[in-house]
Design an enzyme around this catalytic site. Structure first.
Site, PDB file in Angstrom:
ATOM      1  N   LYS A 105       1.043  -1.356  -0.040  1.00  0.00           N
ATOM      2  CA  LYS A 105       0.367   0.146  -0.033  1.00  0.00           C
ATOM      3  C   LYS A 105       0.940   1.600  -0.329  1.00  0.00           C
ATOM      4  O   LYS A 105       2.084   1.276   0.767  1.00  0.00           O
ATOM      5  CB  LYS A 105      -1.266  -0.046   1.605  1.00  0.00           C
ATOM      6  CG  LYS A 105      -1.636   1.226   1.450  1.00  0.00           C
ATOM      7  CD  LYS A 105      -2.960   1.487   2.615  1.00  0.00           C
ATOM      8  CE  LYS A 105      -3.185   2.556   2.571  1.00  0.00           C
ATOM      9  NZ  LYS A 105      -3.392   3.128   4.177  1.00  0.00           N
ATOM     10  N   GLY A 166      -7.804   9.103  10.073  1.00  0.00           N
ATOM     11  CA  GLY A 166      -8.344   9.501  11.694  1.00  0.00           C
ATOM     12  C   GLY A 166      -9.592  10.302  12.602  1.00  0.00           C
ATOM     13  O   GLY A 166      -9.447  10.551  13.250  1.00  0.00           O
ATOM     14  N   ALA A 192      -9.201   5.540   4.913  1.00  0.00           N
ATOM     15  CA  ALA A 192      -9.462   6.541   5.573  1.00  0.00           C
ATOM     16  C   ALA A 192     -10.947   7.036   6.076  1.00  0.00           C
ATOM     17  O   ALA A 192     -11.438   7.710   5.140  1.00  0.00           O
ATOM     18  CB  ALA A 192      -8.700   7.780   5.421  1.00  0.00           C
ATOM     19  N   GLY A 193     -10.983   7.561   7.246  1.00  0.00           N
ATOM     20  CA  GLY A 193     -11.877   9.009   7.477  1.00  0.00           C
ATOM     21  C   GLY A 193     -13.658   7.541   7.807  1.00  0.00           C
ATOM     22  O   GLY A 193     -14.301   8.186   8.740  1.00  0.00           O
ATOM     23  N   ASN A 214      -8.780   1.552  10.421  1.00  0.00           N
ATOM     24  CA  ASN A 214      -7.312   1.287  12.338  1.00  0.00           C
ATOM     25  C   ASN A 214      -8.275   2.263  12.842  1.00  0.00           C
ATOM     26  O   ASN A 214      -8.588   1.592  13.118  1.00  0.00           O
ATOM     27  CB  ASN A 214      -5.876   1.835  11.781  1.00  0.00           C
ATOM     28  CG  ASN A 214      -5.076   1.447  12.411  1.00  0.00           C
ATOM     29  OD1 ASN A 214      -5.184   0.426  12.973  1.00  0.00           O
ATOM     30  ND2 ASN A 214      -4.828   2.509  13.202  1.00  0.00           N
ATOM     31  N   THR A 215      -8.072   3.513  13.189  1.00  0.00           N
ATOM     32  CA  THR A 215      -8.936   4.440  14.153  1.00  0.00           C
ATOM     33  C   THR A 215     -10.108   4.210  13.915  1.00  0.00           C
ATOM     34  O   THR A 215     -10.505   3.573  15.569  1.00  0.00           O
ATOM     35  CB  THR A 215      -8.511   5.306  13.630  1.00  0.00           C
ATOM     36  OG1 THR A 215      -6.806   6.342  13.516  1.00  0.00           O
ATOM     37  CG2 THR A 215      -8.673   6.975  14.900  1.00  0.00           C
TER      38      THR A 215
END
Length: 262
Positions: A105, A166, A192-193, A214-215
């Site tokens: 990635k 995040g 993301a997001g 992830n977050t």
């Protein structure tokens, strides 16, 4: 078609087939044990690994591979924390030397405040990595023109952000995401997001081939339970997309026909 009866409905990236469309990260967890439990609950088959932040050589310190088995999961080395194309390329060359990884990635960040992708650097490094034989999944802006250029370069998956990394804001520009999906011949994954299960479902209902997060899991009050929720959301969103939603209408439409009433 549904997820239970559609075993042929798999995610194919660079010739590799995956039954799960949820990819999770390996950062921000309390420890590797919690990370491993979340990966199991998510039903994930791919986990991202930040090469610059992972312990690859010190046997006295905790190592990710002691908790998340690389024989069970596909490790996806990424270039988190890289702000130049040179750093990103160097990092992925190191990953290939250290673990033999070719599916990677790529992310090249523009600044520390927004963590938005630096698209000129991303394009430049993606082209070089493809020429060197890497299978490049690429984090990018939600710009359809940029996404098309990355696909033309030879990237094997396009990964537009839903919102800043995040942030947990969810899909902020569904129109652009949908445009990228419609034009792409390679998988499109929101990266993301995502903040909660409904965000993941929305991304999948738009027609995304998968979601990376992830977050949203790692910073949940109960990461393992959130991982399970995300698993169900991705499956439900995919089923809804395949089923084809009803048309939206301005006025009511009765569930039971009015003709022939006594």
């Amino acid at each position: 078609m549904n997820a239970d009866s559609s075993k042929d409905d798999v995610l194919t990236i660079a010739g590799r087939r995956f039954s799960s469309r949820l990819i999770i990260g390996t950062g921000k967890y309390v420890d590797y044990a919690e990370n491993a439990a979340a990966a199991e609950a998510a039903g994930a088959e791919i986990v991202t690994v930040a090469v610059r932040r992972i312990n690859l050589s010190d046997p006295s310190a905790p190592m990710l591979i002691d908790y998340i088995d690389p024989k069970k999961y596909t490790f996806l080395p990424n270039t988190a924390g890289c702000f130049t194309g040179e750093d990103a390329v160097r990092t992925l060359r190191l990953a290939r030397e250290a673990g033999g990884w070719s599916l990677v990635k790529l992310e090249v960040l523009g600044d520390e405040k927004t963590l938005y992708p630096n698209m000129p650097e991303t394009l430049r490094s993606a082209e070089l990595l493809v020429k060197e034989g890497f299978d490049v999944m690429v984090y990018c802006s939600d710009d359809p023109i940029m996404a098309k250029q990355l696909e033309d370069i030879g990237c094997c998956a396009i990964m537009p952000l839903a919102a800043p990394i995040g942030s947990g804001l969810g899909v902020q520009n569904p129109i652009n995401i949908r445009m990228i999906i419609e034009q792409s011949k390679v998988p499109v994954l929101v990266d993301a997001g995502v903040g909660t299960a409904s965000d993941a479902a929305i991304a999948m209902e738009l027609g995304c081939d998968g979601v990376l997060m992830n977050t949203a899991i790692a910073e949940a009050k109960n990461p393992v339970l959130m991982a399970q929720a995300m698993r169900h959301a991705v499956i439900a969103g995919r089923q809804a997309y395949l089923a084809g939603r009803m048309a939206k209408r301005l006025y009511a439409d009765p569930s039971s026909p009015l003709a022939g009433l006594i």
